[in-house]
Design a protein around this motif. Structure first.
Motif, PDB file in Angstrom:
ATOM      1  N   ILE A 265     -20.007   1.733   7.613  1.00 52.09           N
ATOM      2  CA  ILE A 265     -20.587   3.074   7.548  1.00 52.09           C
ATOM      3  C   ILE A 265     -20.398   3.650   6.145  1.00 52.09           C
ATOM      4  CG2 ILE A 265     -20.183   3.495   9.999  1.00 52.09           C
ATOM      5  CD1 ILE A 265     -17.791   5.223   9.150  1.00 52.09           C
ATOM      6  N   SER A 266     -20.976   4.813   5.901  1.00 49.57           N
ATOM      7  CA  SER A 266     -20.821   5.489   4.623  1.00 49.57           C
ATOM      8  C   SER A 266     -20.375   6.938   4.875  1.00 49.57           C
ATOM      9  CB  SER A 266     -22.140   5.474   3.850  1.00 49.57           C
ATOM     10  OG  SER A 266     -22.006   6.132   2.600  1.00 49.57           O
ATOM     11  N   PRO A 267     -19.248   7.334   4.293  1.00 53.86           N
ATOM     12  CA  PRO A 267     -18.350   6.545   3.450  1.00 53.86           C
ATOM     13  C   PRO A 267     -17.522   5.541   4.273  1.00 53.86           C
ATOM     14  CG  PRO A 267     -17.390   8.699   3.858  1.00 53.86           C
ATOM     15  CD  PRO A 267     -18.776   8.735   4.454  1.00 53.86           C
ATOM     16  N   LYS A 268     -17.136   4.447   3.629  1.00 53.73           N
ATOM     17  CA  LYS A 268     -16.302   3.455   4.318  1.00 53.73           C
ATOM     18  C   LYS A 268     -14.973   4.093   4.717  1.00 53.73           C
ATOM     19  CE  LYS A 268     -18.123  -0.656   2.003  1.00 53.73           C
ATOM     20  NZ  LYS A 268     -17.794  -1.816   1.136  1.00 53.73           N
ATOM     21  N   LEU A 269     -14.535   3.752   5.915  1.00 57.72           N
ATOM     22  CA  LEU A 269     -13.315   4.359   6.442  1.00 57.72           C
ATOM     23  C   LEU A 269     -12.061   3.718   5.845  1.00 57.72           C
ATOM     24  CD1 LEU A 269     -12.072   6.336   8.561  1.00 57.72           C
ATOM     25  CD2 LEU A 269     -12.049   4.395  10.147  1.00 57.72           C
ATOM     26  N   ALA A 270     -11.162   4.542   5.344  1.00 52.79           N
ATOM     27  CA  ALA A 270      -9.842   4.058   4.945  1.00 52.79           C
ATOM     28  C   ALA A 270      -9.065   3.716   6.212  1.00 52.79           C
ATOM     29  CB  ALA A 270      -9.110   5.120   4.139  1.00 52.79           C
ATOM     30  N   SER A 271      -8.328   2.614   6.180  1.00 47.27           N
ATOM     31  CA  SER A 271      -7.628   2.193   7.393  1.00 47.27           C
ATOM     32  C   SER A 271      -6.549   1.175   7.048  1.00 47.27           C
ATOM     33  CB  SER A 271      -8.635   1.580   8.389  1.00 47.27           C
ATOM     34  OG  SER A 271      -8.037   1.376   9.655  1.00 47.27           O
ATOM     35  N   ILE A 272      -5.783   0.810   8.042  1.00 49.33           N
ATOM     36  CA  ILE A 272      -4.781  -0.250   7.919  1.00 49.33           C
ATOM     37  C   ILE A 272      -5.310  -1.444   8.698  1.00 49.33           C
ATOM     38  CG2 ILE A 272      -2.407  -0.945   8.419  1.00 49.33           C
ATOM     39  CD1 ILE A 272      -1.696   2.078   8.336  1.00 49.33           C
ATOM     40  N   GLN A 273      -5.644  -2.498   7.997  1.00 47.49           N
ATOM     41  CA  GLN A 273      -6.226  -3.677   8.657  1.00 47.49           C
ATOM     42  C   GLN A 273      -5.110  -4.535   9.238  1.00 47.49           C
ATOM     43  OE1 GLN A 273      -8.272  -6.952   6.387  1.00 47.49           O
ATOM     44  NE2 GLN A 273     -10.051  -6.107   7.445  1.00 47.49           N
ATOM     45  N   THR A 274      -5.123  -4.696  10.551  1.00 44.24           N
ATOM     46  CA  THR A 274      -4.080  -5.463  11.223  1.00 44.24           C
ATOM     47  C   THR A 274      -4.543  -6.897  11.494  1.00 44.24           C
ATOM     48  OG1 THR A 274      -4.872  -4.543  13.334  1.00 44.24           O
ATOM     49  CG2 THR A 274      -2.994  -3.459  12.277  1.00 44.24           C
ATOM     50  N   PRO A 275      -3.615  -7.862  11.491  1.00 42.34           N
ATOM     51  CA  PRO A 275      -3.963  -9.287  11.604  1.00 42.34           C
ATOM     52  C   PRO A 275      -4.131  -9.723  13.061  1.00 42.34           C
ATOM     53  CG  PRO A 275      -1.615  -9.071  11.280  1.00 42.34           C
ATOM     54  CD  PRO A 275      -2.166  -7.673  11.259  1.00 42.34           C
ATOM     55  N   ARG A 276      -5.149  -9.213  13.724  1.00 44.52           N
ATOM     56  CA  ARG A 276      -5.256  -9.390  15.171  1.00 44.52           C
ATOM     57  C   ARG A 276      -5.529 -10.844  15.575  1.00 44.52           C
ATOM     58  NH1 ARG A 276      -7.811  -5.096  13.305  1.00 44.52           N
ATOM     59  NH2 ARG A 276      -9.899  -5.984  13.471  1.00 44.52           N
ATOM     60  N   ILE A 277      -6.494 -11.487  14.943  1.00 45.30           N
ATOM     61  CA  ILE A 277      -6.805 -12.876  15.296  1.00 45.30           C
ATOM     62  C   ILE A 277      -5.632 -13.788  14.942  1.00 45.30           C
ATOM     63  CG2 ILE A 277      -8.291 -14.851  14.774  1.00 45.30           C
ATOM     64  CD1 ILE A 277     -10.623 -12.902  14.529  1.00 45.30           C
ATOM     65  N   GLU A 278      -5.070 -13.592  13.763  1.00 43.89           N
ATOM     66  CA  GLU A 278      -3.928 -14.400  13.343  1.00 43.89           C
ATOM     67  C   GLU A 278      -2.744 -14.201  14.280  1.00 43.89           C
ATOM     68  OE1 GLU A 278      -1.983 -17.250  11.317  1.00 43.89           O
ATOM     69  OE2 GLU A 278      -4.077 -16.664  11.053  1.00 43.89           O
ATOM     70  N   MET A 279      -2.565 -12.979  14.751  1.00 44.49           N
ATOM     71  CA  MET A 279      -1.485 -12.675  15.682  1.00 44.49           C
ATOM     72  C   MET A 279      -1.669 -13.447  16.995  1.00 44.49           C
ATOM     73  SD  MET A 279      -0.041  -8.889  16.649  1.00 44.49           S
ATOM     74  CE  MET A 279      -1.724  -8.292  16.598  1.00 44.49           C
ATOM     75  N   GLY A 280      -2.898 -13.472  17.500  1.00 44.24           N
ATOM     76  CA  GLY A 280      -3.179 -14.217  18.719  1.00 44.24           C
ATOM     77  C   GLY A 280      -2.936 -15.705  18.545  1.00 44.24           C
ATOM     78  N   LYS A 281      -3.381 -16.239  17.424  1.00 41.13           N
ATOM     79  CA  LYS A 281      -3.189 -17.671  17.147  1.00 41.13           C
ATOM     80  C   LYS A 281      -1.706 -18.017  17.057  1.00 41.13           C
ATOM     81  CE  LYS A 281      -5.721 -19.560  13.931  1.00 41.13           C
ATOM     82  NZ  LYS A 281      -6.416 -19.729  12.625  1.00 41.13           N
ATOM     83  N   THR A 282      -0.971 -17.217  16.317  1.00 38.10           N
ATOM     84  CA  THR A 282       0.455 -17.486  16.123  1.00 38.10           C
ATOM     85  C   THR A 282       1.227 -17.373  17.438  1.00 38.10           C
ATOM     86  OG1 THR A 282       0.291 -16.606  13.869  1.00 38.10           O
ATOM     87  CG2 THR A 282       2.497 -16.840  14.787  1.00 38.10           C
ATOM     88  N   ALA A 283       0.880 -16.377  18.244  1.00 38.88           N
ATOM     89  CA  ALA A 283       1.543 -16.210  19.540  1.00 38.88           C
ATOM     90  C   ALA A 283       1.301 -17.421  20.436  1.00 38.88           C
ATOM     91  CB  ALA A 283       1.035 -14.946  20.225  1.00 38.88           C
ATOM     92  N   ALA A 284       0.057 -17.904  20.457  1.00 39.62           N
ATOM     93  CA  ALA A 284      -0.264 -19.080  21.278  1.00 39.62           C
ATOM     94  C   ALA A 284       0.456 -20.320  20.767  1.00 39.62           C
ATOM     95  CB  ALA A 284      -1.774 -19.306  21.281  1.00 39.62           C
TER      96      ALA A 284
END
Length: 332
Positions: free
Chosen positions: A284-303
């Protein structure tokens, strides 16, 4: 309505002209029977529309080759990404995921987990840290590996994979303050365990900078509409508001859309920051400031951790802290 009769091994054996034991061997591993029998039995199975009944095997075998995944929500993109990461590993290893959700309710988690354990799952992945006593007792009796995700700091039952919610939030608030923001509000929904951790981090960062913290929290579910509602509440309480940190991107986007509707310039008048860094916020515009969390990596590592323990391997690092990424976007 009564269930229709499902064809079993005897029907397949009779139609294929083989013994029930031969059909059982084929279903366990087709290479255990001759090529000609493989083709004959496979054709009968196709004709009958045979559906295997895994429950008896799962209840009697040492391994079920299934793991339980307990999620608080099936509609939240965060957990859809986590599940994607989990199944990238379990699919490759031939493991089935048995998925259930709790609606962020500890008693419902107990009920759902009781059902999963009745199928003799080999391990479970949990997304919450707060469990009732019955849940903890069941897991202790089951004696199977457990991985808790989404948080790398709080005490865990067995193993954990996540990120530091407190540090991530505090660091982002410091970034907002460094940009000159002094009247920052924290918007929170559901008031789940992680949202409360983020609130405490926000308040600590504000107080350390000699700024007054303003928290607007509700147990309502997150939505764009709720974000807009909280913005109006904040404006009524403190017209000088110049920043909003939201516990997730849904609320932050609701704030952003409402600012645009009210002709409030972002970030000139109000800086807006979310949490999790979803793709929509960057489109979107303006791009949202945020904290990008490692969701896919977290799932892989947990498995990977869970399957290693299921295989009887020693896990040296039982708590894994994954890094987050700070996205300043265009709204900060």
């Amino acid at each position: 309505m009564n269930k229709k009769h499902r064809p079993g091994l005897i029907e397949i054996a009779n139609l294929a002209g083989v013994s029930k034991m031969t059909v059982s061997r084929f279903l366990r591993d087709s290479k255990l029977v001759s090529k000609s029998l493989q083709e004959k039995i496979a054709a009968v199975i196709d004709d009958l529309g045979y559906i295997p009944n895994k429950a008896p095997d799962m209840l009697s075998n040492a391994k079920s080759h299934a793991i339980g995944v307990v999620l608080p929500s099936l509609t939240n993109q965060v957990f859809a990404d986590v599940l994607k990461g989990i199944e990238m590993i379990t699919d490759a290893r031939g493991y089935q995921t048995m998925i259930t959700h709790t609606g962020y309710n500890a008693d419902k988690e107990e009920m759902r987990l009781r059902s999963l354990l009745s199928y003799n799952v080999d391990g479970v992945i949990l997304t919450e840290r707060s469990h009732n006593s019955a849940t903890l007792k069941m897991l202790a009796i089951a004696g199977i590996p457990v991985v808790e995700i989404m948080d790398s700091i709080s005490p865990c039952i067995d193993m954990a994979v996540g990120f530091n919610n407190f540090a991530a939030t505090k660091n982002m608030i410091k970034r907002m303050i460094a940009k000159g923001r002094k009247h920052i509000f924290y918007f929170s929904a559901r008031q789940d365990y992680r949202s409360i951790i983020r609130q405490k981090a926000y308040e600590e960062a504000m107080l350390e900078a000699n700024l007054y913290p303003h928290t607007l929290a509700t147990k309502e579910a997150s939505s764009y509409t709720l974000g807009a509602k909280l913005l109006h509440n904040a404006l009524n309480e403190h017209p000088n508001i110049d920043g909003v940190f939201s516990t997730n991107d849904d609320l932050a986007l609701g704030v952003l859309f409402e600012c645009q509707r009210l002709a409030i310039e972002v970030p000139k008048q109000i800086a807006i920051v979310g949490f999790h860094g979803h793709a929509i916020g960057q489109a979107i515009s303006p791009k949202l400031a945020s904290i990008q969390t490692p969701r896919i990596e977290m799932g892989k590592t947990a498995a990977e951790l869970l399957l290693a323990r299921i295989d009887g391997k020693e896990v040296a690092n039982k708590v894994i802290d994954l890094p987050v990424k700070y996205l300043d976007g265009e709204s900060l």
